[in-house]
Write a protein that holds these residues in place. Structure first.
Motif, PDB file in Angstrom:
ATOM      1  N   ILE A  78     -48.351  53.469 -31.330  1.00 10.43           N
ATOM      2  CA  ILE A  78     -48.967  52.151 -31.226  1.00 10.43           C
ATOM      3  C   ILE A  78     -50.230  52.072 -32.098  1.00 10.43           C
ATOM      4  N   THR A  79     -50.396  50.932 -32.793  1.00 11.96           N
ATOM      5  CA  THR A  79     -51.620  50.694 -33.574  1.00 11.96           C
ATOM      6  C   THR A  79     -52.391  49.484 -33.064  1.00 11.96           C
ATOM      7  N   ALA A  80     -51.749  48.691 -32.201  1.00 15.22           N
ATOM      8  CA  ALA A  80     -52.403  47.470 -31.729  1.00 15.22           C
ATOM      9  C   ALA A  80     -51.937  47.135 -30.318  1.00 15.22           C
ATOM     10  N   LEU A  81     -52.876  46.623 -29.508  1.00 17.15           N
ATOM     11  CA  LEU A  81     -52.575  46.202 -28.130  1.00 17.15           C
ATOM     12  C   LEU A  81     -53.222  44.851 -27.881  1.00 17.15           C
ATOM     13  N   VAL A  82     -52.453  43.935 -27.298  1.00 16.94           N
ATOM     14  CA  VAL A  82     -53.034  42.681 -26.814  1.00 16.94           C
ATOM     15  C   VAL A  82     -52.860  42.643 -25.298  1.00 16.94           C
ATOM     16  N   ASN A  83     -53.981  42.753 -24.595  1.00 20.86           N
ATOM     17  CA  ASN A  83     -53.974  42.650 -23.129  1.00 20.86           C
ATOM     18  C   ASN A  83     -53.960  41.168 -22.772  1.00 20.86           C
ATOM     19  N   ASN A  84     -52.737  40.623 -22.691  1.00 24.02           N
ATOM     20  CA  ASN A  84     -52.562  39.187 -22.486  1.00 24.02           C
ATOM     21  C   ASN A  84     -52.095  38.839 -21.076  1.00 24.02           C
ATOM     22  N   ALA A  85     -51.340  39.736 -20.433  1.00 22.58           N
ATOM     23  CA  ALA A  85     -50.792  39.416 -19.099  1.00 22.58           C
ATOM     24  C   ALA A  85     -51.922  38.991 -18.173  1.00 22.58           C
ATOM     25  N   GLY A  86     -51.734  37.859 -17.521  1.00 24.01           N
ATOM     26  CA  GLY A  86     -52.783  37.382 -16.630  1.00 24.01           C
ATOM     27  C   GLY A  86     -52.214  36.409 -15.622  1.00 24.01           C
ATOM     28  N   VAL A  87     -52.863  36.355 -14.469  1.00 24.91           N
ATOM     29  CA  VAL A  87     -52.409  35.452 -13.409  1.00 24.91           C
ATOM     30  C   VAL A  87     -53.592  34.722 -12.792  1.00 24.91           C
ATOM     31  N   LEU A  88     -53.282  33.553 -12.244  1.00 28.27           N
ATOM     32  CA  LEU A  88     -54.212  32.881 -11.341  1.00 28.27           C
ATOM     33  C   LEU A  88     -53.389  32.350 -10.173  1.00 28.27           C
ATOM     34  N   GLU A  89     -54.082  32.002  -9.098  1.00 25.11           N
ATOM     35  CA  GLU A  89     -53.375  31.538  -7.907  1.00 25.11           C
ATOM     36  C   GLU A  89     -53.753  30.086  -7.632  1.00 25.11           C
ATOM     37  N   LYS A  90     -53.199  29.527  -6.578  1.00 24.72           N
ATOM     38  CA  LYS A  90     -53.398  28.104  -6.263  1.00 24.72           C
ATOM     39  C   LYS A  90     -54.887  27.759  -6.211  1.00 24.72           C
ATOM     40  N   GLN A  91     -55.211  26.600  -6.737  1.00 24.27           N
ATOM     41  CA  GLN A  91     -56.593  26.145  -6.714  1.00 24.27           C
ATOM     42  C   GLN A  91     -57.127  26.158  -5.280  1.00 24.27           C
ATOM     43  N   ILE A 135     -57.354  37.841  -3.815  1.00 25.38           N
ATOM     44  CA  ILE A 135     -58.341  38.325  -4.793  1.00 25.38           C
ATOM     45  C   ILE A 135     -57.856  39.648  -5.386  1.00 25.38           C
ATOM     46  N   HIS A 136     -57.281  40.483  -4.529  1.00 28.56           N
ATOM     47  CA  HIS A 136     -56.764  41.770  -5.000  1.00 28.56           C
ATOM     48  C   HIS A 136     -55.623  41.561  -6.002  1.00 28.56           C
ATOM     49  N   ARG A 137     -54.725  40.606  -5.719  1.00 28.54           N
ATOM     50  CA  ARG A 137     -53.603  40.357  -6.648  1.00 28.54           C
ATOM     51  C   ARG A 137     -54.125  39.948  -8.028  1.00 28.54           C
ATOM     52  N   VAL A 138     -55.090  39.046  -8.047  1.00 26.61           N
ATOM     53  CA  VAL A 138     -55.627  38.557  -9.321  1.00 26.61           C
ATOM     54  C   VAL A 138     -56.318  39.699 -10.088  1.00 26.61           C
ATOM     55  N   PHE A 139     -57.145  40.456  -9.376  1.00 17.92           N
ATOM     56  CA  PHE A 139     -57.875  41.541 -10.055  1.00 17.92           C
ATOM     57  C   PHE A 139     -56.939  42.672 -10.481  1.00 17.92           C
ATOM     58  N   SER A 140     -55.887  42.925  -9.709  1.00 15.90           N
ATOM     59  CA  SER A 140     -55.028  44.070 -10.059  1.00 15.90           C
ATOM     60  C   SER A 140     -54.277  43.813 -11.363  1.00 15.90           C
ATOM     61  N   VAL A 141     -53.893  42.558 -11.618  1.00 11.86           N
ATOM     62  CA  VAL A 141     -53.213  42.254 -12.885  1.00 11.86           C
ATOM     63  C   VAL A 141     -54.240  42.108 -14.016  1.00 11.86           C
ATOM     64  N   ASN A 142     -55.211  41.220 -13.809  1.00  6.43           N
ATOM     65  CA  ASN A 142     -56.118  40.857 -14.902  1.00  6.43           C
ATOM     66  C   ASN A 142     -57.080  41.985 -15.276  1.00  6.43           C
ATOM     67  N   VAL A 143     -57.543  42.726 -14.287  1.00  2.00           N
ATOM     68  CA  VAL A 143     -58.560  43.757 -14.567  1.00  2.00           C
ATOM     69  C   VAL A 143     -57.929  45.150 -14.615  1.00  2.00           C
ATOM     70  N   THR A 144     -57.332  45.584 -13.504  1.00  2.00           N
ATOM     71  CA  THR A 144     -56.761  46.941 -13.497  1.00  2.00           C
ATOM     72  C   THR A 144     -55.676  47.061 -14.569  1.00  2.00           C
ATOM     73  N   GLY A 145     -54.853  46.030 -14.726  1.00  3.72           N
ATOM     74  CA  GLY A 145     -53.808  46.062 -15.754  1.00  3.72           C
ATOM     75  C   GLY A 145     -54.396  46.242 -17.149  1.00  3.72           C
TER      76      GLY A 145
END
Ligand code: NAP
Length: 248
Positions: free
Chosen positions: A81-94, A105-115
């Protein structure tokens, strides 16, 4: 050197636009997806149809073993690999904070941050000159929400993007002398499916009058900034943030 890119969440929206734009610039592309297998296959078919090289790999970026497997598949199928785009992201209902539970909160942080951390880890292990790699570039897809706070909608999401900003700053400095550049693109309101998962599919049209340019953005416009940051044209740019937000 062969250019090999991993785009997380590359089946739809900004990730798909980035995968297609990168393939047009000669990258071999790994299109990671979670649920949308057919859309991922469609992006791969479009790339191959244009004479490019691409694979689709299912992996949940919030699950460490999935991330390890994703990068092993790339090693075996496309090369280093020479390049990575960390694009996967989620949000939940307003929702307001007083109505959020810990699970959400854990679901959002686990994808957006830990991922983003886990994928960056696997990329650095392969790119860093410290590990015998030839260098590379990482682009994190943040959001202007990290500065606006998204009150009444998803402060949890905005806070997760603030963590992505800090990841960008810290990792950029940590690996700057190891031939890896780390930058972020901060989209404003872009026409993608993510707004439907917030419960308001037409959100972009509701809020676009608050945007100085008076319109929503398109995934292809975000992809152009991502591709510039990945490219040699950005060779002295690291730890930087580009807003693609119509002036907001
Ligand atoms: P989208 O169309 O909903 O795409 C999100 C992508 O993330 C999908 O391809 C999805 O995969 C993938 N994904 C979600 N959870 C995943 C997981 N656990 N593991 C792997 N992949 C996962 O949304 P988008 O607007 O293009 O979002 C892309 C990025 O831009 C996100 O980080 C988002 O926060 C950011 N952003 C968007 C906007 C906007 O207005 N659209 C503004 C600012 C920032 P599947 O297709 O398999 O479901």
């Amino acid at each position: 050197m062969k250019k090999v890119l991993v785009v997380t969440g590359g089946a739809r929206g900004i990730g798909a636009a980035t995968a297609l734009a990168a393939a047009a610039e000669g990258y071999a592309v790994c299109v990671n997806y979670l649920n949308h297998r057919d859309e991922a296959a469609g992006v791969v078919a479009a790339i191959k149809g244009g004479g490019g090289e691409a694979i689709a790999v299912q992996a949940n970026v919030a699950v460490e073993s999935d991330v390890v497997h994703l990068f092993e598949r790339v090693d075996a199928s496309l090369g280093r690999i020479t390049a990575l785009v960390n694009n996967a992201g989620v949000l939940e209902k307003q929702a307001r904070i007083e109505d959020m539970d810990a699970e959400r909160i854990h679901r959002v942080f686990s994808v957006n941050v830990t991922g983003s951390f886990m994928c960056s880890r696997e990329a650095v292990r392969r790119m860093s000159t410290k590990h015998g790699g030839g260098g590379g570039a990482i682009v994190n897809i943040s959001s202007i929400a990290s500065r606006l706070g998204a009150p009444g909608e998803y402060v949890d999401y905005a806070a997760s993007k603030a963590a992505v900003d800090t990841l960008t700053m810290g990792l950029a400095k940590e690996v700057a002398a190891e031939n890896i550049r780390v930058n972020a693109v901060c989209p404003g309101v872009i026409y993608t499916d993510i707004h439907a998962s917030g419960g308001e599919p037409r959100r972009v049209d509701r809020v676009k009058s608050n945007v100085p340019m008076q319109r929503g953005g398109y995934p292809e416009e975000v992809a152009k900034a991502v591709l510039w940051l990945l490219s040699e044209d950005a060779s002295y740019t690291t730890g930087a943030f580009i807003d693609v937000s119509g002036g907001r």
